[in-house]
Design a protein around this motif. Structure first.
Motif, PDB file in Angstrom:
ATOM      1  N   LEU A 189      15.825   8.053   8.271  1.00 48.66           N
ATOM      2  CA  LEU A 189      16.394   8.104   6.930  1.00 48.66           C
ATOM      3  C   LEU A 189      17.283   9.346   6.828  1.00 48.66           C
ATOM      4  CD1 LEU A 189      13.139   7.370   4.867  1.00 48.66           C
ATOM      5  CD2 LEU A 189      14.758   5.721   5.829  1.00 48.66           C
ATOM      6  N   GLN A 190      18.500   9.158   6.380  1.00 51.07           N
ATOM      7  CA  GLN A 190      19.436  10.263   6.194  1.00 51.07           C
ATOM      8  C   GLN A 190      19.349  10.735   4.746  1.00 51.07           C
ATOM      9  OE1 GLN A 190      21.085  11.677   8.656  1.00 51.07           O
ATOM     10  NE2 GLN A 190      20.393  10.147  10.168  1.00 51.07           N
TER      11      GLN A 190
ATOM     12  N   LEU B   9      10.317   4.107   7.011  1.00 54.61           N
ATOM     13  CA  LEU B   9       9.951   5.219   7.880  1.00 54.61           C
ATOM     14  C   LEU B   9       8.747   4.882   8.746  1.00 54.61           C
ATOM     15  CD1 LEU B   9      10.589   8.179   8.584  1.00 54.61           C
ATOM     16  CD2 LEU B   9       9.000   8.855   6.779  1.00 54.61           C
ATOM     17  N   GLY B  10       7.824   4.087   8.224  1.00 55.97           N
ATOM     18  CA  GLY B  10       6.669   3.683   9.018  1.00 55.97           C
ATOM     19  C   GLY B  10       7.024   2.837  10.213  1.00 55.97           C
TER      20      GLY B  10
ATOM     21  N   ALA C  69       7.430   9.366  11.570  1.00 51.81           N
ATOM     22  CA  ALA C  69       6.773   8.152  11.081  1.00 51.81           C
ATOM     23  C   ALA C  69       5.277   8.366  10.946  1.00 51.81           C
ATOM     24  CB  ALA C  69       7.039   6.989  12.032  1.00 51.81           C
ATOM     25  N   PRO C  70       4.669   7.934   9.846  1.00 50.76           N
ATOM     26  CA  PRO C  70       3.202   7.972   9.728  1.00 50.76           C
ATOM     27  C   PRO C  70       2.580   6.863  10.583  1.00 50.76           C
ATOM     28  CG  PRO C  70       4.168   7.019   7.756  1.00 50.76           C
ATOM     29  CD  PRO C  70       5.315   7.472   8.613  1.00 50.76           C
TER      30      PRO C  70
ATOM     31  N   PRO D 233       0.815  -1.231   0.000  1.00 52.02           N
ATOM     32  CA  PRO D 233       0.000   0.000   0.000  1.00 52.02           C
ATOM     33  C   PRO D 233       0.841   1.270   0.000  1.00 52.02           C
ATOM     34  CG  PRO D 233      -0.841  -1.577   1.598  1.00 52.02           C
ATOM     35  CD  PRO D 233       0.473  -2.098   1.138  1.00 52.02           C
ATOM     36  N   VAL D 234       1.984   1.238   0.688  1.00 46.24           N
ATOM     37  CA  VAL D 234       2.849   2.424   0.712  1.00 46.24           C
ATOM     38  C   VAL D 234       3.378   2.723  -0.685  1.00 46.24           C
ATOM     39  CG1 VAL D 234       4.861   3.472   1.811  1.00 46.24           C
ATOM     40  CG2 VAL D 234       3.480   1.825   3.057  1.00 46.24           C
ATOM     41  N   THR D 235       3.764   1.681  -1.403  1.00 46.19           N
ATOM     42  CA  THR D 235       4.286   1.871  -2.752  1.00 46.19           C
ATOM     43  C   THR D 235       3.228   2.450  -3.676  1.00 46.19           C
ATOM     44  OG1 THR D 235       5.778  -0.004  -2.394  1.00 46.19           O
ATOM     45  CG2 THR D 235       5.429   0.698  -4.660  1.00 46.19           C
TER      46      THR D 235
END
Length: 443
Positions: free
Chosen positions: A100-101, A94-95, A110-111, A64-66
């Motif tokens: 993340l750099q 991230l979820g 984060a969502p 779903p994220v994609t």
């Protein structure tokens, strides 16, 4: 033709010509009993079951994220399947809370909608693995822990692999951090599913003292009621600023599909806004960057990014009818205390007994720290950096939220429970059984 009388039994007729003789009944095949320590044939090996369940949980939360981030990147001249896959992988990491750099600085906000989806899928993974290894209904805490550890290890390996893949696309993600974060996500969530499937959860609930069990339930109810009220307040605030939010979405110039993707991304952060709204109603408030504050008594913000969800930020301190929002946490706590007292009084009425003040106020007081811990954890998970510079600190402070929520909900739940008991008519005492009547004298 001979006649057959009842005294002469009829003989069995012999085989007729062309008829096949009846086959003799074969003895039933004997199945050898399994040797001690030998696994049953219908049980899957634990590493295989944990690996398959962890992989399925990862796929169902990554896909779903994609799709959403792929829609958000669509425009007339931009967007590609490769970019959508990379963006989906980064958003999936991230979820889970993996930082993340990027070239603009660290990204760690984060969502929480995606985080909730991940936790649910990992809980189902614990259920499926427990069933696959034959631990369903066994009541063994050791089996539940083994399942949770196996799922955690398998999911940690997937997290490290995802970090290595995402780092090849320009991001810098630590595989060690990703593995530890994924294990911290997977093991507790899978443990919950394994405890329920093996039946250990019911055993723990029965062995827990009734005041503690009632306090845990009342605290959970109070936290959920406050979250619901906070979600309504956040939604109303965004709705009043809907014009600004629509202008922000239209400024992206990504077409209908891209604007739909941006809207879905904003909805993924809706639980974060709910946590910020709960902190705002409790009093500590939240920050949208360094040297900023959004509280009921003060609103101090600077330049904000073009995020539609930030269009609902308050314009200034609360005044007038808006001050009634400050009573929402107390009302939620009193409602939880009312529900606690109603349930205890109903159970006592069935037994013709009376609920003492101690049995009522102890669970109500315990609801305060339980709800405070839940609200503090959600507040900590809802914040994080959104790049470098002034956006390095976003979200509510966890410890002040825990302290204020513990005090407010504890006192409110006690007031609600005490008022309910005082206003409820007590049940009549149980009548003693009547003595049996003497049998009449037959004389």
């Amino acid at each position: 033709m001979s006649r057959v009388t009842p005294d002469q039994p009829r003989r069995a007729a012999g085989p007729t010509a062309g008829a096949r003789p009846r086959a003799r009944a074969r003895p039933a095949a004997r199945v050898p009993a399994p040797r001690p320590g030998e696994p049953s044939r219908n049980r899957a090996p634990l590493p295989v079951a944990a690996g398959v369940a962890a992989l399925w949980a990862a796929v169902t939360s990554w896909l779903p994220v994609t799709v959403v981030l792929g829609l958000a990147q669509l425009s007339e001249d931009a967007g590609s399947p490769t970019g959508a896959l990379r963006a989906g992988l980064a958003g999936w990491l991230l979820g889970h809370g993996v930082p993340l750099q990027t070239a603009a600085g660290p990204l760690g906000l984060a969502p929480l909608a995606l985080s909730a989806l991940v936790v649910w899928r990992l809980t189902r993974a614990g259920v499926h693995v427990s069933r696959a290894v034959g631990a369903r209904g066994g009541g063994s805490p050791r089996q539940a822990l083994t399942v949770a550890v196996a799922v955690g290890i398998a999911y940690a390996l997937l997290g490290a692999l995802g970090a290595l893949t995402a780092s090849a696309g320009g991001l810098r993600v630590s595989p060690v951090t990703a593995a530890l974060t994924f294990a911290a996500f997977a093991a507790p969530a899978a443990l919950v599913g394994a405890l329920r499937t093996t039946g250990v959860w019911a055993l723990l609930a029965r062995s827990c003292p009734p005041p503690v069990r009632d306090g845990l339930r009342a605290g959970l109810v109070a936290a959920l009621l406050l979250f619901g009220a906070s979600a309504g307040a956040a939604g109303l605030s965004v709705a009043t600023g809907g014009g600004d939010a629509a202008d922000m979405i239209g400024a992206y110039r990504t077409g209908v599909a891209g604007q739909a993707g941006i809207t879905l991304v904003s909805l993924a952060y809706a639980p974060n806004a709910t946590a910020w709204s709960a902190s705002y109603l409790l009093g500590p408030g939240f920050a949208v960057g360094t040297d900023t504050a959004v509280r009921t008594s003060e609103v101090s913000v600077g330049a904000l990014p073009a995020v539609p969800l930030l269009a609902g930020l308050p314009r200034g301190p609360v005044d007038g009818l808006g001050a009634g929002l400050l009573a929402v946490p107390v009302l939620a706590a009193m409602a939880a205390g009312w529900l606690l007292a109603r349930r205890l009084l109903r159970a006592a009425a069935e037994d013709r007994a009376e609920v003492g003040w101690r049995a009522l106020l102890v669970p109500a007081a315990l609801a305060g720290p339980v709800a405070g811990a839940l609200l503090g954890l959600v507040a900590a998970a809802s914040g994080g950096p959104l790049g470098g510079g002034r956006l390095a600190g976003i979200g509510p402070p966890p410890w002040p939220v825990f302290g204020v929520a513990t005090l407010v909900i504890g006192v409110g739940a006690m007031l609600g429970a005490a008022a309910t008991r005082s206003l409820t008519r007590p049940a009549p005492p149980a009548r003693p059984p009547a003595p049996p009547r003497a049998a009449p004298d037959p004389r």
